[in-house]
Design a protein around this motif. Structure first.
Motif, PDB file in Angstrom:
ATOM      1  N   UNK A 100      35.926  55.618  39.806  1.00 44.78           N
ATOM      2  CA  UNK A 100      37.051  56.155  39.190  1.00 44.78           C
ATOM      3  C   UNK A 100      38.164  55.154  38.695  1.00 44.78           C
ATOM      4  N   UNK A 101      37.875  53.963  38.469  1.00 43.51           N
ATOM      5  CA  UNK A 101      38.693  52.834  37.956  1.00 43.51           C
ATOM      6  C   UNK A 101      38.535  52.724  36.428  1.00 43.51           C
ATOM      7  N   UNK A 102      39.792  53.101  35.869  1.00 38.02           N
ATOM      8  CA  UNK A 102      39.701  53.094  34.455  1.00 38.02           C
ATOM      9  C   UNK A 102      39.745  51.889  33.672  1.00 38.02           C
ATOM     10  N   UNK A 103      39.320  51.831  32.447  1.00 37.87           N
ATOM     11  CA  UNK A 103      39.321  50.586  31.692  1.00 37.87           C
ATOM     12  C   UNK A 103      40.712  49.912  31.827  1.00 37.87           C
ATOM     13  N   UNK A 104      40.879  48.711  32.056  1.00 35.44           N
ATOM     14  CA  UNK A 104      42.263  48.011  32.386  1.00 35.44           C
ATOM     15  C   UNK A 104      43.038  48.325  33.473  1.00 35.44           C
ATOM     16  N   UNK A 105      42.459  49.229  34.526  1.00 36.61           N
ATOM     17  CA  UNK A 105      43.300  49.538  35.681  1.00 36.61           C
ATOM     18  C   UNK A 105      43.279  48.393  36.281  1.00 36.61           C
ATOM     19  N   UNK A 106      44.304  48.027  37.013  1.00 37.29           N
ATOM     20  CA  UNK A 106      44.509  46.962  38.234  1.00 37.29           C
ATOM     21  C   UNK A 106      43.726  47.314  39.511  1.00 37.29           C
ATOM     22  N   UNK A 107      42.805  46.294  39.804  1.00 36.89           N
ATOM     23  CA  UNK A 107      42.384  46.592  41.366  1.00 36.89           C
ATOM     24  C   UNK A 107      42.813  45.826  42.068  1.00 36.89           C
ATOM     25  N   UNK A 108      43.165  46.001  43.350  1.00 37.51           N
ATOM     26  CA  UNK A 108      43.639  45.325  44.374  1.00 37.51           C
ATOM     27  C   UNK A 108      42.710  45.564  45.622  1.00 37.51           C
ATOM     28  N   UNK A 109      42.400  44.359  46.364  1.00 39.49           N
ATOM     29  CA  UNK A 109      41.632  44.508  46.976  1.00 39.49           C
ATOM     30  C   UNK A 109      42.197  44.000  48.486  1.00 39.49           C
ATOM     31  N   UNK A 110      41.681  44.741  49.490  1.00 39.86           N
ATOM     32  CA  UNK A 110      42.311  44.749  50.923  1.00 39.86           C
ATOM     33  C   UNK A 110      41.429  44.343  51.861  1.00 39.86           C
ATOM     34  N   UNK A 130      31.242  38.941  45.922  1.00 42.17           N
ATOM     35  CA  UNK A 130      32.001  37.912  45.104  1.00 42.17           C
ATOM     36  C   UNK A 130      32.041  38.395  43.776  1.00 42.17           C
ATOM     37  N   UNK A 131      31.000  39.026  43.125  1.00 43.04           N
ATOM     38  CA  UNK A 131      31.392  39.818  41.934  1.00 43.04           C
ATOM     39  C   UNK A 131      32.406  40.964  41.853  1.00 43.04           C
ATOM     40  N   UNK A 132      32.625  41.691  43.059  1.00 43.60           N
ATOM     41  CA  UNK A 132      33.524  42.566  43.050  1.00 43.60           C
ATOM     42  C   UNK A 132      34.680  42.130  43.069  1.00 43.60           C
ATOM     43  N   UNK A 133      35.076  41.087  43.717  1.00 45.77           N
ATOM     44  CA  UNK A 133      36.175  40.359  43.864  1.00 45.77           C
ATOM     45  C   UNK A 133      36.829  39.643  42.648  1.00 45.77           C
ATOM     46  N   UNK A 134      35.849  39.136  42.036  1.00 46.48           N
ATOM     47  CA  UNK A 134      35.938  38.463  40.555  1.00 46.48           C
ATOM     48  C   UNK A 134      36.595  39.503  39.732  1.00 46.48           C
ATOM     49  N   UNK A 135      36.511  40.887  40.128  1.00 48.16           N
ATOM     50  CA  UNK A 135      36.988  41.798  39.007  1.00 48.16           C
ATOM     51  C   UNK A 135      38.213  42.476  39.612  1.00 48.16           C
ATOM     52  N   UNK A 136      38.913  41.771  40.591  1.00 46.37           N
ATOM     53  CA  UNK A 136      40.272  42.247  40.989  1.00 46.37           C
ATOM     54  C   UNK A 136      41.292  41.633  40.418  1.00 46.37           C
ATOM     55  N   UNK A 137      42.456  41.937  40.481  1.00 46.67           N
ATOM     56  CA  UNK A 137      43.584  41.211  40.066  1.00 46.67           C
ATOM     57  C   UNK A 137      44.467  40.451  41.110  1.00 46.67           C
ATOM     58  N   UNK A 138      44.300  41.009  42.198  1.00 45.24           N
ATOM     59  CA  UNK A 138      45.225  40.548  43.285  1.00 45.24           C
ATOM     60  C   UNK A 138      44.367  41.210  44.527  1.00 45.24           C
ATOM     61  N   UNK A 139      44.790  40.126  45.845  1.00 46.31           N
ATOM     62  CA  UNK A 139      44.131  40.592  46.987  1.00 46.31           C
ATOM     63  C   UNK A 139      45.244  40.527  48.290  1.00 46.31           C
ATOM     64  N   UNK A 166      26.313  43.446  37.207  1.00 48.06           N
ATOM     65  CA  UNK A 166      26.325  44.725  36.630  1.00 48.06           C
ATOM     66  C   UNK A 166      26.342  45.727  38.166  1.00 48.06           C
ATOM     67  N   UNK A 167      26.052  45.495  39.146  1.00 44.87           N
ATOM     68  CA  UNK A 167      26.439  46.409  40.175  1.00 44.87           C
ATOM     69  C   UNK A 167      27.878  46.590  40.490  1.00 44.87           C
ATOM     70  N   UNK A 168      28.534  45.433  40.294  1.00 47.98           N
ATOM     71  CA  UNK A 168      30.210  45.628  40.490  1.00 47.98           C
ATOM     72  C   UNK A 168      30.735  46.440  39.484  1.00 47.98           C
TER      73      UNK A 168
END
Length: 371
Positions: A204-214, A284-293, A194-196
């Motif tokens: 500001x991440x929109x529904x369906x927007x790709x998130x890439x982690x660095x 870990x929860x945040x990274x699980x919501x990312x598309x690519x890293x 829930x926190x993630x």
């Protein structure tokens, strides 16, 4: 052999001899019949703890019905929290910081009653104080990596031809069972998930927007880097080409360097830094919501592996890939374009180009569409 090592060996050899006298059957136990296991986890590095987690499913598969306790402190305690394969998670002081307190806590919490159990030591936990704690915990059987082999029924030495994970899984083999490779695991709880979600929404991440982690920083003990302008150029590419939101992660000590790098991106509003603002399970929860890293070879990389995050890994030229990195899995693209015997000071991985990283990220995005 140094004099100190020789003296230590003689002392622990005498202790082992006394134990054989007082416990005449302790060295003749059929290890394949052991059902109770105590895994001691007091590593100094995050990756070391994460790479010990495959031992849990491997033991479950090899010894159905076994009971597993994990004694841990610090980061290892969080890595193993919520693990459904762990019957008992014992929070204790680290023997490296409070030896007497660790022994008292261990002996007070051992969950196996009067039944015998085996203490297991994965790579990175072989320090003398930790091995002595395994001995004083009441475990008649001790197996794994150690600096005091005299106290162990089976003392393992590191095999450089195998990964760190598969070296740890040799403990199952030492118990008399076959094993197969298992991947690292972490288990964020409902509150972490829930926190993630809330963190991404508030960024500001929109529904369906790709998130890439660095992951742009590494520990000071194994310093290696890729130039800030190369991370920035790659972030600009992902934002322009895919409409991505870039998430920067790291520790509190790395937060200022990450913020400086983030503000150098063409559109900083399309980025967020959570450096120093997460627990390990929240991360870990945040990274699980990312598309690519895109990551250097450092702690958060290993957390990304636990959630099967597709990643491009900018790898150091001096480190053996097989030891730490996920070799042979198309989900992970390892870019290592040079070989050096040792890590030079202030090493910058200039041999890996932005174009290579962009190409591999695009390939991963195509291969692993958002679900």
């Amino acid at each position: 052999m140094s004099l100190a090592r020789a003296v230590k060996g003689a002392v622990f050899g005498s202790v082992a001899g006394l134990e054989r006298t007082l416990r005449p059957g302790s060295r003749s136990t059929d290890l394949s019949t052991v059902q109770n296991f105590l895994l001691l986890q007091y590593p100094l590095a995050l990756g070391t703890a994460v790479h010990a987690t495959p031992l849990i499913p491997a033991l479950r598969e090899a010894v159905p019905g076994c009971r597993i306790a994990v004694a841990a402190s610090g980061l290892a305690l969080e890595v193993f929290r919520n693990n459904p394969g762990v019957d008992y998670l014992l929070a204790t002081p680290s023997p490296l910081k409070d030896f007497r307190g660790a022994i008292r806590s261990l002996r007070a919490q051992i969950p196996f009653g009067g039944e015998s159990f085996a203490a297991l030591m994965t790579r990175g936990n072989e320090r003398t104080l930790v091995s002595t704690a395994a001995f004083l915990s009441g475990a008649a059987i001790r197996i794994g990596f150690t600096e005091v082999p005299q106290l162990y029924q089976t003392a393992l030495t590191f095999d450089p031809e195998r990964s760190l994970i598969d070296n740890n899984l040799r403990i199952v083999e030492a118990l008399g069972h076959p094993f197969r490779h298992c991947e690292p695991q972490m288990f964020p709880g409902a509150a972490d998930e829930a926190w993630a979600d809330q963190t991404l929404r508030s960024s500001g991440v929109r529904e369906g927007q790709m998130v890439a982690v660095f992951v742009t920083q590494t520990s000071v003990t194994q310093r290696k880097s890729w130039r800030a302008e190369r991370f920035q150029a790659t972030a600009n590419f992902l934002i322009a080409e895919y409409g991505a939101h870039i998430l920067f992660v790291g520790t509190a000590a790395e937060a200022q360097a990450i913020e400086t790098l983030r503000l150098g991106v063409a559109n900083p509003a399309a980025t967020t830094s959570v450096a120093g603002g997460t627990t390990l399970l929240q991360l870990a929860a945040l990274l699980g919501r990312c598309r690519v890293g895109l990551t250097l070879d450092t702690g958060p990389l290993h957390i990304g592996r636990t959630v099967k995050l597709p990643m491009v890994i900018v790898a150091p030229a001096w480190s053996p890939v097989i030891e730490w990195l996920p070799v042979g899995d198309a989900r992970y693209r390892i870019l290592k374009n040079a070989d050096m015997p040792d890590c030079p000071p202030d090493y910058i991985i200039d041999e890996v180009s932005v174009d290579e990283v962009k190409a591999e990220l695009s390939s991963l995005i195509k291969a692993y569409p958002q679900t």
